[in-house]
Design an enzyme around this catalytic site. Structure first.
Site, PDB file in Angstrom:
ATOM      1  N   SER A  22       0.791  -1.062  -0.189  1.00 53.77           N
ATOM      2  CA  SER A  22       0.074   0.036   0.045  1.00 53.77           C
ATOM      3  C   SER A  22       0.718   1.301  -0.046  1.00 53.77           C
ATOM      4  CB  SER A  22      -0.893   0.011   1.368  1.00 53.77           C
ATOM      5  OG  SER A  22      -1.874   0.738   0.995  1.00 53.77           O
ATOM      6  N   CYS A  25       3.776   7.405   2.758  1.00 55.55           N
ATOM      7  CA  CYS A  25       4.337   8.432   2.905  1.00 55.55           C
ATOM      8  C   CYS A  25       5.646   8.179   3.757  1.00 55.55           C
ATOM      9  CB  CYS A  25       3.613   9.458   3.249  1.00 55.55           C
ATOM     10  SG  CYS A  25       2.356  10.263   2.440  1.00 55.55           S
ATOM     11  N   GLN A  99       0.860   6.661  -6.902  1.00 51.43           N
ATOM     12  CA  GLN A  99      -0.328   7.192  -6.269  1.00 51.43           C
ATOM     13  C   GLN A  99      -0.415   8.628  -6.421  1.00 51.43           C
ATOM     14  OE1 GLN A  99      -1.530   7.846  -2.050  1.00 51.43           O
ATOM     15  NE2 GLN A  99      -2.965   6.317  -2.584  1.00 51.43           N
ATOM     16  N   TYR A 182      -8.109  13.991   1.791  1.00 47.21           N
ATOM     17  CA  TYR A 182      -7.357  14.813   1.067  1.00 47.21           C
ATOM     18  C   TYR A 182      -8.240  15.350  -0.273  1.00 47.21           C
ATOM     19  CZ  TYR A 182      -3.458  12.880   3.170  1.00 47.21           C
ATOM     20  OH  TYR A 182      -2.741  12.587   4.478  1.00 47.21           O
ATOM     21  N   LEU A 301      -5.198  -3.143   9.193  1.00 43.15           N
ATOM     22  CA  LEU A 301      -4.992  -4.107  10.112  1.00 43.15           C
ATOM     23  C   LEU A 301      -5.059  -5.506   9.759  1.00 43.15           C
ATOM     24  CD1 LEU A 301      -6.750  -2.170  13.283  1.00 43.15           C
ATOM     25  CD2 LEU A 301      -4.347  -2.172  12.621  1.00 43.15           C
ATOM     26  N   ARG A 324       1.502  -1.059   7.366  1.00 42.61           N
ATOM     27  CA  ARG A 324       2.344  -1.144   8.478  1.00 42.61           C
ATOM     28  C   ARG A 324       3.023  -2.520   8.589  1.00 42.61           C
ATOM     29  NH1 ARG A 324      -1.783   2.105   9.997  1.00 42.61           N
ATOM     30  NH2 ARG A 324      -1.073   4.016  11.137  1.00 42.61           N
TER      31      ARG A 324
END
Length: 355
Positions: A22, A25, A99, A182, A301, A324
Site C-alpha cells: 500500500s 508516505c 499514487q 485529501y 490491520l 504497516r
C-alpha cells in the site's frame, strides 16, 4: 493453490499474487525528488515478493504536498530517479504503481516526527492551502482558499501532466488518491464541501471534479494499463460520506474508466471515532465489489497470511493491501508462502536461505 498466491490480471497487467504494498508516505524527499531511501525502501519490498508496489502519495504540484518531505511528479526533473526505482522493481518481477495526490486543505504540514502540525503561511516552511470551501480540517488551522474556476482547471491540468510524466517513468499502474480527507475526498463529502456552484451541493456536483479528473487521467494514461482509485468508503460520521455514496460513486468511476477501487476509510473529520479492529475495512471493499462488479482491494490491520487468504476465499476483495505489516516485514510474501505451503520462487541471491 492458495488464492493469495494466485495471479490476477487487470487490463494488460498480470500480478503474480494478490499482495500489494500500500502507498505509504516516507516524508523523505527534498523538493519532491526521490532519493536512495525510496529506492531501497520500495525495492526491498519487491525483492520480498509483493506483486505490486504502489509508490507513496506523490504530489502533482508543490502546493499539493502534505509536507515538504513528500515525493512529487510536477516537473520533468523528477523523472530520472523515479525511472531507476521502477526499473529495479520490475526487474524483481513486481509491478510498479504510483499514487497521484493533492492534499488540499491538509497540506503544508510538518513531517510526523516533527509533530505533524499544519504550518501557517506566516511561519517558515508553510504555504497557502486550497480546498473546495474555506473550512479548515481542524479548529485553529489556517483556512484554505476556496478554489475558483481557474484553480480547479489548474488541478485538472496538474493531474493530466503528472499522468504524462508517469508514462515516461514507466509505471504499470496509476492510482488517483481520493481518500483520507485529501482534496478529492474534501470535494465529495458534504462535511467539507459547502460550495453552491456546479462543484457543490448535490451528490453529482460534489463528485464532479473527481469524475472529470478520472476521465482526464484515463485519456492520458496508457490505453491497456490499469487505473486505480483509492476511496475512503465512509467518513465515520453521521451525515457525512457513506458506503452508499461510495457504491454510487464507484459506478460513475467505472464509466469514467477506473478499473479498481482501493478501499480505505476516514481521514476527513478530525474528531471521527473509528472502531478499528483486524480487517475492519474489509466489509467496505466487499460491498463495493458486490454492488458494482468492479475489482477491489482492502487494507487495514491485515497482518497474517491466513487472514489475507480468508478475505480472498470469502470473495470480499480481489487484492490485499498491506501497509504497516510491510514496514515490519518487507519479506511478508516469502514468509506467507511458507505458512500457506506454497512453493514460490525466491530471489536467486536469497535461495540459500529458503526452507
Amino acid at each position: 493453490m492458495s488464492l493469495l498466491f494466485s495471479p490476477l490480471s487487470i487490463r494488460n497487467v498480470t500480478l503474480k499474487n494478490r499482495i500489494v504494498v500500500s502507498p505509504m508516505c516516507m516524508y523523505s524527499s527534498t523538493d519532491g525528488f526521490a532519493a536512495d531511501w525510496h529506492l531501497v525502501h520500495l525495492g526491498s519490498r519487491a525483492v520480498g515478493g509483493a506483486a505490486l508496489i504502489i509508490q507513496e502519495a506523490t504530489a502533482v504540484s508543490p502546493e499539493g504536498r502534505i509536507s515538504d518531505g513528500d515525493l512529487g511528479i510536477w516537473k520533468e526533473e523528477h523523472i530520472e530517479k523515479l525511472k531507476q526505482i521502477t526499473s529495479f522493481i520490475k526487474n524483481q518481477g513486481a509491478a510498479s504503481g504510483i499514487q497521484l495526490a493533492h492534499a488540499g486543505r491538509k497540506a503544508s504540514c510538518a513531517v510526523p516526527w516533527k509533530g505533524g502540525a499544519q504550518i501557517k503561511t506566516s511561519e517558515p516552511g508553510g504555504w497557502q492551502t486550497v480546498g473546495p470551501s474555506p473550512t479548515p480540517f481542524k479548529e485553529g488551522q489556517q483556512p484554505p482558499v476556496e478554489l475558483d474556476k481557474a484553480g480547479i482547471e489548474k488541478i485538472k491540468n496538474d493531474f493530466r501532466s503528472a499522468t504524462q510524466r508517469a508514462i515516461h517513468v514507466g509505471y504499470d499502474v496509476v492510482e488517483i488518491h481520493a481518500a483520507h480527507g485529501y482534496l478529492f475526498h474534501q470535494f465529495c463529502s458534504p462535511l467539507s464541501n459547502q460550495r453552491t456552484d456546479e462543484y457543490g451541493g448535490s451528490f453529482e456536483n460534489r463528485v464532479r471534479l473527481l469524475i472529470e479528473v478520472t476521465q482526464l487521467v484515463r485519456s492520458e494514461w496508457k490505453e491497456n494499463a490499469p487505473l486505480f482509485v483509492r476511496l475512503s468508503a465512509t467518513d465515520w460520521v453521521a451525515d457525512g460520506w457513506s458506503i452508499e455514496d461510495s457504491v454510487r460513486l464507484t459506478r460513475l468511476l467505472k464509466e469514467a474508466g477506473a478499473d479498481f477501487i482501493d478501499t480505505s476509510s476516514g481521514g476527513n473529520v478530525a474528531a471521527a471515532k473509528i472502531p478499528t479492529s483486524p480487517g475492519y475495512q474489509v466489509g467496505f471493499a466487499n460491498e463495493i465489489r458486490k454492488q458494482t462488479g468492479i475489482t477491489t482491494g482492502t487494507v487495514g490491520l491485515i497482518t497474517t497470511s491466513q487472514q489475507a487468504e480468508e478475505i480472498l476465499q470469502r470473495q470480499e476483495a480481489d487484492l490485499v493491501f498491506l501497509a504497516r505489516e510491510m514496514l515490519r516485514d518487507p519479506y511478508f510474501p516469502l514468509h506467507a508462502a511458507r505458512e500457506l505451503k506454497e512453493d514460490i520462487e525466491w530471489p536467486a541471491q536469497y535461495q540459500r536461505a529458503k526452507i
